[in-house]
Design a protein around this motif. Structure first.
Motif: not given
Length: 376
Positions: A147-163
């Motif tokens: 729906a217009g979003h980059d999948p990787a960006g969606v996953l980063h928003a869902w799961f965070g970018t640390d652990v």
């Protein structure tokens, strides 16, 4: 001699499609090298030469199959004298490694490695053969699906970018060790050679189909086409690997003869996903224990997430990999006599097994011996 020749012929028949695929890929590799004036290299010459490394890997797997059984029987019989250990060694080798299984393992290992080595070289040649770039098209398809979003960006928003980054990096790297381990299981430790030949042939087809797709639809993958969206991820071994592969690609594209390495960047389709799909389907179709099947499917799901989260592949690459892995299993099943159309017909008789003992078993173990006390 006649028994040895018969065993060799049987092993060659079991892997006939893997040999055909490997030979076709070797011819294609040489033709492309001549036409494009490109070198053919050992894919892993940074470690040990192939002619040394491959025998060592096979020997180590065979040793791991024999030695624990020798030590187990020595403990049961309370005998550790060198002469007794030698007798136990010959006993286990005679039981586990008749000539037929030697030929099976050797045939499968060489056929598989031929497809792997040629795959690595053809993959390196792909951007020289076809200079097109399908990254924008793949990214557009991904954004349409999300729906217009980059999948990787969606996953980063869902799961965070640390652990999560460290977990996904571990999953992606673990896959690298999983493939040679699974090949060793299929060729060395299982006694059901029909199942082993099915899996090894399917992986050979994965390499082959992957080569064709890399030549037809060359892509880099999100991490290289749009590195900015992954800039917030912490540095992991995955980051080091991505940077190293890009350095290799730049060197190969600048001067393939002087680079002294291969470039291995190509996104469509994802072979991480494709080969995991192959593993899951073969595990299901040959009837491995349920806990193994579930573990395989869980690892496939983690691999799908990792490969998009870390930027190696687009979501469309994942779909391509799933289809690739399934087609390879189907074709390999037909070629090895394990499928009739879509029906599984796994051979369980001695004709499909190199070892008459436990031909029905997919997870191997030594047959009971007199030193195993019988139940009263």
């Amino acid at each position: 001699m006649s028994n040895g020749y018969g065993a060799l012929r049987q092993a060659a028949r079991q892997f006939w499609l893997a040999w055909v695929v490997g030979a076709a890929m070797a011819v294609a590799m040489v033709v492309l090298a001549v036409i494009e004036d490109l070198p053919v290299r050992d894919p892993d010459d940074d470690l040990l030469p192939s002619y040394i490394r491959m025998p060592l890997i096979v020997f180590a797997a065979i040793l791991a199959d024999i030695l624990p059984r020798v030590l187990h029987r020595a403990r049961l019989r309370s005998t550790w004298a060198p002469r007794a250990l030698g007798g136990l060694w010959r006993e286990v080798v005679a039981e586990r490694w008749p000539a037929s299984h030697w030929w099976f393992a050797i045939n499968g290992a060489i056929a598989w490695y031929l497809t792997y080595a040629t795959f690595r070289n053809i993959k390196s040649m792909a951007p020289h053969v076809n200079g097109a770039d399908w990254d924008d098209a793949m990214a557009d398809i991904d954004r349409f699906l999300f729906a217009g979003h980059d999948p990787a960006g969606v996953l980063h928003a869902w799961f965070g970018t640390d652990v999560m980054t460290y977990l996904m990096s571990a999953v992606y790297i673990l896959w690298i060790a999983l493939i040679p381990t699974s090949i060793a299981v299929a060729l060395v430790w299982t006694r059901h050679t029909s199942a082993g030949a099915w899996y090894v042939t399917a992986v050979a087809l994965d390499w082959c189909i992957g080569c064709v797709l890399y030549l037809l639809l060359p892509t880099l993958g999100p991490i290289y086409a749009d590195p900015g969206q992954f800039a917030d991820l912490p540095h992991t071994y995955n980051t080091t690997l991505q940077e190293g592969l890009w350095t290799d690609r730049v060197a190969v594209m600048a001067d393939p003869w002087a680079a002294d390495t291969l470039q291995t960047i190509a996104a469509f389709a994802s072979l991480h996903v494709g080969i995991m799909m192959t593993i899951c389907l073969v595990a299901r179709l040959v009837g491995l224990p349920r806990w193994i099947q579930r573990t395989c499917w869980i690892f496939l799901a983690l691999t799908v997430v990792a490969t998009v989260y870390l930027g190696w592949h687009y979501v469309v690459d994942v779909f391509g990999g799933l289809a690739l892995g399934a087609v390879a299993v189907w074709l390999a099943g037909l070629a090895t006599g394990n499928r009739v159309g879509w029906r599984v017909q796994l051979s369980s008789g001695s004709a499909g097994s190199a070892s008459p003992a436990h031909h029905e078993e997919l997870v191997s173990r030594s047959r009971p011996l007199p030193d195993h006390p019988a139940a009263d």
